[in-house]
Each structure stands twice: as C-alpha cells, then as structure tokens.
Design a protein around this motif. Sequence first.
Motif, mmCIF file in Angstrom:
data_model
loop_
_atom_site.group_PDB
_atom_site.id
_atom_site.type_symbol
_atom_site.label_atom_id
_atom_site.label_comp_id
_atom_site.label_asym_id
_atom_site.label_seq_id
_atom_site.Cartn_x
_atom_site.Cartn_y
_atom_site.Cartn_z
ATOM 1 N N GLU A 109 29.720 13.052 10.885
ATOM 2 C CA GLU A 109 30.423 13.257 12.074
ATOM 3 C C GLU A 109 31.875 12.349 12.038
ATOM 4 O OE1 GLU A 109 26.268 14.280 13.038
ATOM 5 O OE2 GLU A 109 27.275 12.506 11.856
ATOM 6 N N ILE A 110 31.873 11.292 11.520
ATOM 7 C CA ILE A 110 33.122 10.649 11.341
ATOM 8 C C ILE A 110 33.948 11.225 10.544
ATOM 9 C CG2 ILE A 110 34.102 8.477 10.192
ATOM 10 C CD1 ILE A 110 31.428 6.891 11.052
ATOM 11 N N VAL A 111 33.632 11.964 9.387
ATOM 12 C CA VAL A 111 34.591 12.666 8.543
ATOM 13 C C VAL A 111 34.889 13.707 9.246
ATOM 14 C CG1 VAL A 111 34.554 14.005 6.410
ATOM 15 C CG2 VAL A 111 33.380 11.683 6.495
ATOM 16 N N ALA A 112 34.135 14.607 9.934
ATOM 17 C CA ALA A 112 34.613 15.679 10.577
ATOM 18 C C ALA A 112 35.709 15.204 11.820
ATOM 19 C CB ALA A 112 33.312 16.498 11.199
ATOM 20 N N PHE A 113 35.323 14.073 12.431
ATOM 21 C CA PHE A 113 36.312 13.846 13.530
ATOM 22 C C PHE A 113 37.400 13.416 13.033
ATOM 23 C CE2 PHE A 113 38.472 10.614 15.993
ATOM 24 C CZ PHE A 113 38.357 11.171 17.291
ATOM 25 N N ALA A 114 37.641 12.806 11.784
ATOM 26 C CA ALA A 114 38.891 12.249 11.100
ATOM 27 C C ALA A 114 39.705 13.487 10.748
ATOM 28 C CB ALA A 114 38.863 11.709 10.059
#
Length: 271
Positions: free
Chosen positions: A150-155
């Motif tokens: 989710e962090i990667v997708a948000f970035a």
Amino acid sequence: MKNKTILKWAGSKVRIIEQLRPHLPKAKRLVEPFAGSCAVMMNTDYEQYLIADANPDLINLYNEIISMPVYLFINEADELFGYSSDNDGIYYYFRTIFNEQENKLSSVEKASLFLYLNRHCYNGLCRYNSKGGFNVPFGRYKKPYFPENEIVAFADKARNADITCLEWQDTLSLVDFGDGVYCDPPYMGSGFTQYHTAGFSDADHEALAIALKDINDIQGNPITVSNSPEATELYADLGFTIHEIDAPRTISATGNRKPAKEIIAVLEGGK
C-alpha cells in the motif's frame, strides 16, 4: 477491485467505494479537505488531486513517503513492526516517545511511529487528548499488518497529488474553476466528532454545507459529501440531491455491526 490504504481508518471509504464512485464529481482535479486515509484517491483516476487534512501527523506521513525513495521509508517503518505485537508495554512506550519526544524526532521517525501506532492501536482510531497527545489504547492484534504494498501504491499515485496540512476552510479557498470537491467530515450525530484535536459541531457542519453551496453557486464546482442521515435535512434544504446507502459498520459502541445508513449529498456542476 478495491485498493486498500496505508492506514487502518475509522469510516474508511474503501468499504463503500463502489457505491460512492458513481456520485463523485466529474472533474480533472479532485479536492479533498478531509483526506483521512486517502481511500478515495487510491480508488479513483482523476488527473490531479489536492489532498488536505488538518491532522499534521497524517500529512507528515504522506509527505515523508513521497519525499524520499520509497524503499528507504519502508525500511525505516518496518523496523518498528519487528517488535512483539502482543506486548502492550512496547506500544505504550512508543506512544510516549511519539507524544513527548515530538520536537526531538525527525519527520521520518515521527511518520514511522504514527504508522506503527495506527496499525497497533484499537480499531484504527485516530484520537488526541486536549494537549494534542495521541491517546488511543492498545489494540491487541496477533500480527499487525505492515502495509508495504500500500505504501508503494500510494507513492506512485501521489505523483499526481498536492498534499498539504490545512483546515477545511483554507482548503476550500484553493478550489479553482473546474475542480470537483469531495468532503468526508466527521459524521453528524455519530459520536465520533473529533477532528484532530478540535471538535466538529453541528455549527461546523452547517458552516461547511453553506460554504460548499456558495462554491457551487459562484464557481459552478460539482460537490459530493458523505455524512450520516442526521445531515439529510441540512443538505436537502440547500438543494443537494440526497442518495441513501447501506454501509458496513466498522465501529459500534453497542457491538452492533449491522450495516448503517449513510447519505451521499450531491450538487451537480454548473457554469
């Protein structure tokens, strides 16, 4: 397919996104004055976003994720999740550091601790005491989830977003011609009315609704608002079209987890 968010969040719109999406504004840029967990941004495809919230801890987390190579933030935050997840002593130790050592922490340390507290605290609540200290109790989860994907997708998604810490009034002052506005304030009559360290009263709800109506009247911006049925009369009297939906209940003081009624209030764009 629903995209999950970095944070656990009371009232997250992931749970109703399929019902909400058809009523969201048709626009190039979406303005969100109450961004919360960014569930709407993560599950829509606007060309641009203005993401704002009055909670500086929340906005600091988002800005730290996009201000450095994402793997560096993941490494920093994941280290905290390596401690025993069923040990309330560790949780309260980190909560104390977060609250009492604020001025000594770097922005990324503060962001990592905020993520840790969110994923380990009770029900994903985000509540503060009168002094501004995070005060949600320990959640007692067997293995809290570290949201690396989710962090990667948000970035990646946030490359098209301006993210800023502002009160809702200041955010609405930035709405330009052609923007769409989506508001998800603390729900009227819900019992969960705290908005960061301040309250969100019925008078605040009225002021928000009138401000949104004025923006629509003056600039023609399409507006969408989520709220409880208690807000139906307020928005209907201002000319909003009211849609009622059933939403899964994530938190209940009585233990009742049956679906709850919510409204989606809409003003179409004009001009």
